[in-house]
Design a protein around this motif. Sequence first.
Motif, mmCIF file in Angstrom:
data_model
loop_
_atom_site.group_PDB
_atom_site.id
_atom_site.type_symbol
_atom_site.label_atom_id
_atom_site.label_comp_id
_atom_site.label_asym_id
_atom_site.label_seq_id
_atom_site.Cartn_x
_atom_site.Cartn_y
_atom_site.Cartn_z
ATOM 1 N N VAL A 1 0.926 -1.109 -0.056
ATOM 2 C CA VAL A 1 -0.077 0.210 0.122
ATOM 3 C C VAL A 1 1.089 1.212 0.168
ATOM 4 O O VAL A 1 1.707 1.332 1.010
ATOM 5 C CB VAL A 1 -0.927 -0.121 1.219
ATOM 6 N N THR B 1 -6.216 0.395 1.061
ATOM 7 C CA THR B 1 -5.757 1.136 -0.176
ATOM 8 C C THR B 1 -4.891 2.255 0.140
ATOM 9 O O THR B 1 -4.848 2.562 1.474
ATOM 10 C CB THR B 1 -6.880 1.673 -1.105
ATOM 11 N N SER B 2 -4.562 3.210 -0.886
ATOM 12 C CA SER B 2 -3.790 4.206 -0.506
ATOM 13 C C SER B 2 -4.585 5.413 0.147
ATOM 14 O O SER B 2 -4.083 6.468 1.121
ATOM 15 C CB SER B 2 -3.383 5.035 -2.070
#
Length: 380
Positions: A108, A127-128
Motif C-alpha cells: 500500500v 488502499t492508498s
Amino acid sequence: MHSNHLLLEEPIRMASILESSKSTFFPAMSRIVGTLGINSQSVETISACLKAGMSVARFDFSWGDAEFHQKTLENLKIAIKSTKKLCAVMLDTVGPELQVVNKSERPVSLQEETLVVLTPDQDKEATSNLLPINFSGLSKVVTKGDTIFIGQYLFTGSETTSVWLEVTEVNGEEVVCLIKNSATLSGPLYTLHVSQIRIDLPTLTDKDKEVISTWGVRNNIDFLSLSYTRHAEDVRHAREFLSKLGDLNQTQIFAKIENVEGLNHFDEILQEADGIILSRGNLGIDLPPEKVFLFQKAAVYKCNMAGKPAVVTRVVDSMTDNLRPTRAEATDVANAILDGSDAILLGAETLRGLYPVETISIVGKICAEVTPFSYCCKEI
C-alpha cells in the motif's frame, strides 16, 4: 617552557583496541534474546544462532499462527540437541496492540500531503486512501492534531516503510488523517501507535490467554513477555492466570514498558515483575527522542538496585537489511551493557532480517568486549 602533560588513569589500554577480538577469560555476562520467525525458522539457521550466542528464543504472537510457531519451536529443539547449547523459550503476547489489517497483502503506497481514512471495518480492502484497523474505539480517543504512527513490526523508523499521520477530522467511527511522509507499507499487518493516548483494552487479551493456555502450556514456556504493561495490576493478573494453569506457575513474567503510562507506574511494575523489557521502539513514539535515553538509564539503574533483569530492545535496526551495524548502534549496545543491562533483545533483525546469525554474532562480540571493561568501571 615545559608543556603541561595531563595524566589520565587508563581503565583500558589504547593498544588493546588494535588487537584482534578473541575469547578472553571473561565470558559475556549479558544474554541475547533472538526473535525467531520468517528468516530464522530452519534448523540450520537456528543452530547457527545458538552457536553465535543466542540463549533465549522469543516467539512473537503479534504475527503468525500457533502452527507456524510450533514448527519453529520443534526446529529449535532439534538445534539445541545437535549444538548442545541451552536455550530458554519466551512467549511474547500481543496485548492491546492496534493493527492495520491488509488482507490482500498487496503493498500500500501512501503519498505525502494526501488524506487517508482509518476505519474499523476490517472487511474493507486496504488502499492508498483507506486503512482498516482492528479497534473500533479509535475515534473516541483521538482529536484533531493528534499524531499516529504506522509501521511494520516494532517501527524501524525508516521513512520508506513507516508513516506519520496527523489527525485532521473524526467522522463517526472513522478517523481522517493527513499523511506526513510518503511510504509503502508491505505485508499483512502493521502496528499502529497513537502518541500518549490510552487504549482501553485489557493488557492480557482473550487471544493472549488462549495462546498461553494452549501453546504456552504445551511447550512449558520459561518466560512470558507481557506487552504494553501499564500497571502493576497487569502483572498480578498475568501471574494469577499462569498459576491457575499449574504447569506455568514457575514461568517468569517480564513486563514490557512501551508507553508513558507504563513509565509513570514503573516503580510498582518493577516490584511485581520478574524482569523488565525496555521497548524503545514504542517508547520512542510516546516520548520525545531526547528523553528516551533518560528513561533507559533510570530504568536500568532501578532494575539493578532491585536485582531484577533489564532487557533493552532496538539496538541494531540497520542490520535488518545490512551486514554491519552503524558505529552509533555498536556503541549503543556497549553503553547499554555498561549501564547495567542484562540482555539485548533482537526483534526484526532476527525475525525477518537478512542476517540473523551475523546480527547475534556481532552483538555477542560487543557484549564480550564490554564485559572486562565493565568490571574495570565498577572498580574505579
